[in-house]
Write an enzyme that holds these catalytic residues in place. Structure first.
Site, mmCIF file in Angstrom:
data_model
loop_
_atom_site.group_PDB
_atom_site.id
_atom_site.type_symbol
_atom_site.label_atom_id
_atom_site.label_comp_id
_atom_site.label_asym_id
_atom_site.label_seq_id
_atom_site.Cartn_x
_atom_site.Cartn_y
_atom_site.Cartn_z
ATOM 1 N N ARG A 1 0.849 -1.207 0.000
ATOM 2 C CA ARG A 1 0.000 0.000 0.000
ATOM 3 C C ARG A 1 0.875 1.244 0.000
ATOM 4 O O ARG A 1 2.098 1.174 0.140
ATOM 5 C CB ARG A 1 -0.959 -0.006 1.207
ATOM 6 C CG ARG A 1 -0.214 -0.179 2.533
ATOM 7 C CD ARG A 1 -0.870 0.483 3.680
ATOM 8 N NE ARG A 1 -0.819 1.931 3.578
ATOM 9 C CZ ARG A 1 0.265 2.669 3.842
ATOM 10 N NH1 ARG A 1 1.404 2.108 4.221
ATOM 11 N NH2 ARG A 1 0.215 3.974 3.727
ATOM 12 N N GLY A 2 0.211 2.413 -0.124
ATOM 13 C CA GLY A 2 0.942 3.684 -0.216
ATOM 14 C C GLY A 2 1.119 4.009 -1.695
ATOM 15 O O GLY A 2 1.532 3.151 -2.490
ATOM 16 N N ALA A 3 0.800 5.252 -2.048
ATOM 17 C CA ALA A 3 0.724 5.613 -3.475
ATOM 18 C C ALA A 3 1.995 5.280 -4.266
ATOM 19 O O ALA A 3 1.928 4.580 -5.289
ATOM 20 C CB ALA A 3 0.355 7.087 -3.598
ATOM 21 N N ARG B 1 -6.586 -0.388 -7.446
ATOM 22 C CA ARG B 1 -6.883 0.736 -6.550
ATOM 23 C C ARG B 1 -6.960 1.992 -7.427
ATOM 24 O O ARG B 1 -5.995 2.349 -8.094
ATOM 25 C CB ARG B 1 -5.806 0.881 -5.462
ATOM 26 C CG ARG B 1 -5.770 -0.346 -4.534
ATOM 27 C CD ARG B 1 -5.129 -0.051 -3.203
ATOM 28 N NE ARG B 1 -5.954 0.809 -2.377
ATOM 29 C CZ ARG B 1 -5.506 1.433 -1.280
ATOM 30 N NH1 ARG B 1 -4.248 1.274 -0.913
ATOM 31 N NH2 ARG B 1 -6.305 2.198 -0.558
ATOM 32 N N GLN C 1 -3.530 3.090 9.492
ATOM 33 C CA GLN C 1 -2.168 3.276 8.963
ATOM 34 C C GLN C 1 -1.296 4.067 9.921
ATOM 35 O O GLN C 1 -0.074 4.037 9.812
ATOM 36 C CB GLN C 1 -2.215 3.985 7.605
ATOM 37 C CG GLN C 1 -2.715 3.133 6.457
ATOM 38 C CD GLN C 1 -4.202 3.298 6.239
ATOM 39 O OE1 GLN C 1 -4.949 3.617 7.159
ATOM 40 N NE2 GLN C 1 -4.644 3.076 5.020
ATOM 41 N N ASP D 1 -2.185 11.130 -2.392
ATOM 42 C CA ASP D 1 -2.411 10.071 -3.385
ATOM 43 C C ASP D 1 -2.619 10.645 -4.773
ATOM 44 O O ASP D 1 -2.433 9.964 -5.774
ATOM 45 C CB ASP D 1 -3.602 9.213 -2.963
ATOM 46 C CG ASP D 1 -3.239 8.452 -1.686
ATOM 47 O OD1 ASP D 1 -3.371 9.037 -0.595
ATOM 48 O OD2 ASP D 1 -2.764 7.311 -1.804
ATOM 49 N N ASN E 1 -5.976 12.823 -0.365
ATOM 50 C CA ASN E 1 -5.187 11.964 0.530
ATOM 51 C C ASN E 1 -6.165 11.144 1.380
ATOM 52 O O ASN E 1 -7.392 11.248 1.239
ATOM 53 C CB ASN E 1 -4.239 12.819 1.386
ATOM 54 C CG ASN E 1 -3.228 11.970 2.149
ATOM 55 O OD1 ASN E 1 -2.600 11.081 1.587
ATOM 56 N ND2 ASN E 1 -3.082 12.216 3.446
ATOM 57 N N LYS E 2 -5.620 10.366 2.261
ATOM 58 C CA LYS E 2 -6.400 9.458 3.107
ATOM 59 C C LYS E 2 -7.582 10.170 3.771
ATOM 60 O O LYS E 2 -7.455 11.304 4.231
ATOM 61 C CB LYS E 2 -5.453 8.863 4.151
ATOM 62 C CG LYS E 2 -6.048 7.890 5.130
ATOM 63 C CD LYS E 2 -6.791 6.744 4.478
ATOM 64 C CE LYS E 2 -5.961 5.980 3.461
ATOM 65 N NZ LYS E 2 -6.767 5.063 2.631
#
Ligand code: MRU
Length: 365
Positions: free
Chosen positions: A53-55, A90, A204, A244, A254-255
């Site tokens: 995970r993570g852009a 995603r 996260q 992101d 973003n998140k």
């Protein structure tokens, strides 16, 4: 970054070239386990399940996944369908589509028999560039943190930084984005303390806490709703998050929950920065709210919570009846008007000056 003193990246080619190794992020912070991904289907599954995970990291993993897919089906139809399947894993972080497009552009003119190897090399270049970009943006960010700490007027007073989600080295190939700035400032001796938002529902923030602890950066885990309260009491000097997808106008996707932090920061005069490697900028999107697809990860992530049981084994518990209606948008958009600055590998710009930063020649260090 280092694990047990050993320099480690979050993704690496396996020694026999059959696939890639990566950290299984679904098992952190309780267990540091690795995964070996040897075909595109395994990469797709790891991205969907957020083991990877993570852009920036999903971009690199996707690029390697496309290379692996081309080993089996390298004609134009194989290239198009693997690109599409990986891109759909995603939808929000633009890095994934950016990396897949880059690999496709590189291999499309080649004969099918040459494509898999060329794609593999391109994925490796994207990974190496990610490391260099994150190091460079972190250096700019660290100077900003040092300046703000000096501005507190008390050399020993730690700068209180609030962050949301995990924009650390495991969300990238190395260094991280927001945390690259934190690590470099800490390593340079800037006194820092990080407020770490838990970041429900996937938590996260626990990954961020794990990273900061490993690096020796002082931090405190907080519930997502605590940030505004701390800002009102002057306990947050600045907010720094990753992203992101960022538009040319400086809107930051973003998140989920980032927007609320930005609103609270604005209300309390706390500067709000996003640390953004250039592959996270989507130069095409004009209207972030209308055009950026926001991933919906389904209600079970809200109705259930994972952790360790009394025996220390991974376990999940239900915190709501299974038929509880739940909505789980995974990202939100913080409008540029709430963003003080965007930290990139080219330097730091106000949102309105972001595009200019990338059209001018890079400034000499
Ligand atoms: O859903 P995730 O965990 O992949 O989301 C990650 C984030 O939102 C990060 O803040 C973002 O990717 C920046 S990472 C350097």
């Amino acid at each position: 970054m280092k694990i047990h003193g050993e320099p480690t990246r979050s993704i690496w080619p396996l020694p026999d070239g059959s696939g890639v190794g990566t950290i299984d992020q679904a098992r952190l912070p309780h267990r540091l386990a690795t995964l070996e991904l040897r075909d595109a289907a395994a990469v797709e599954q790891a991205i969907r399940s957020m083991q990877v995970r993570g852009a920036p990291l999903i971009g690199v993993a996707g690029a390697y996944g496309l290379a692996m897919a081309l080993r089996a089906h390298a004609d134009d139809a194989g290239l198009a369908s693997a690109h599409q399947r990986l891109a759909e894993t995603r939808p929000t972080a633009v890095n994934l589509r950016w990396a897949l497009d880059r690999v496709r552009r590189r291999v499309a003119p080649l004969a099918p028999g040459e494509r898999a190897a060329a794609a593999w090399d391109e994925a490796g270049r994207i990974a190496d560039e990610d490391v260099a970009i994150n190091h460079a943006l972190g250096a700019h960010g660290a100077r900003l943190l040092a300046e703000r700490q000096r501005g507190l007027g008390r050399p020993e007073r730690p700068l209180n930084v609030l962050t949301h989600c995990n924009a650390g080295w495991i969300a990238t190939v190395d260094y991280g984005t927001a945390l690259s700035a934190v690590y470099q400032a800490h390593d340079a001796g800037v006194p820092l303390h990080v407020w770490v938002d838990e970041t429900r529902p996937r938590n996260q923030g626990l990954l961020t806490a794990w990273e900061l602890a490993a690096h020796g950066v002082p931090y405190t885990l907080i519930a997502d709703n605590a940030g505004g309260h701390l800002m009102q009491r002057g306990q947050v000097d600045m907010v720094i998050v990753g992203a992101d997808r960022v538009t040319r106008h400086g809107d930051v996707c973003n998140k989920i929950g980032t927007y609320l932090k930005a609103l609270a920061a604005h209300d309390n005069g706390v500067p709000f920065y996003a640390a953004v490697p250039s592959p996270t900028i989507d130069w095409q999107v004009r209207d972030a709210l209308a055009e950026i697809p926001i991933e919906d990860r389904g209600g079970d992530e809200l109705r259930r919570v994972g952790g360790l049981d009394a025996q220390g084994q991974p376990a999940q518990v239900a915190i709501a009846p299974p038929d509880t209606p739940a909505a789980n948008p995974a990202f939100d958009v913080t409008p540029a008007r709430l963003v003080t600055g965007i930290i990139t590998e080219r330097g730091i710009a106000a949102p309105s000056a972001l595009a200019a930063l990338f059209t001018q020649p890079a400034a000499a260090e």
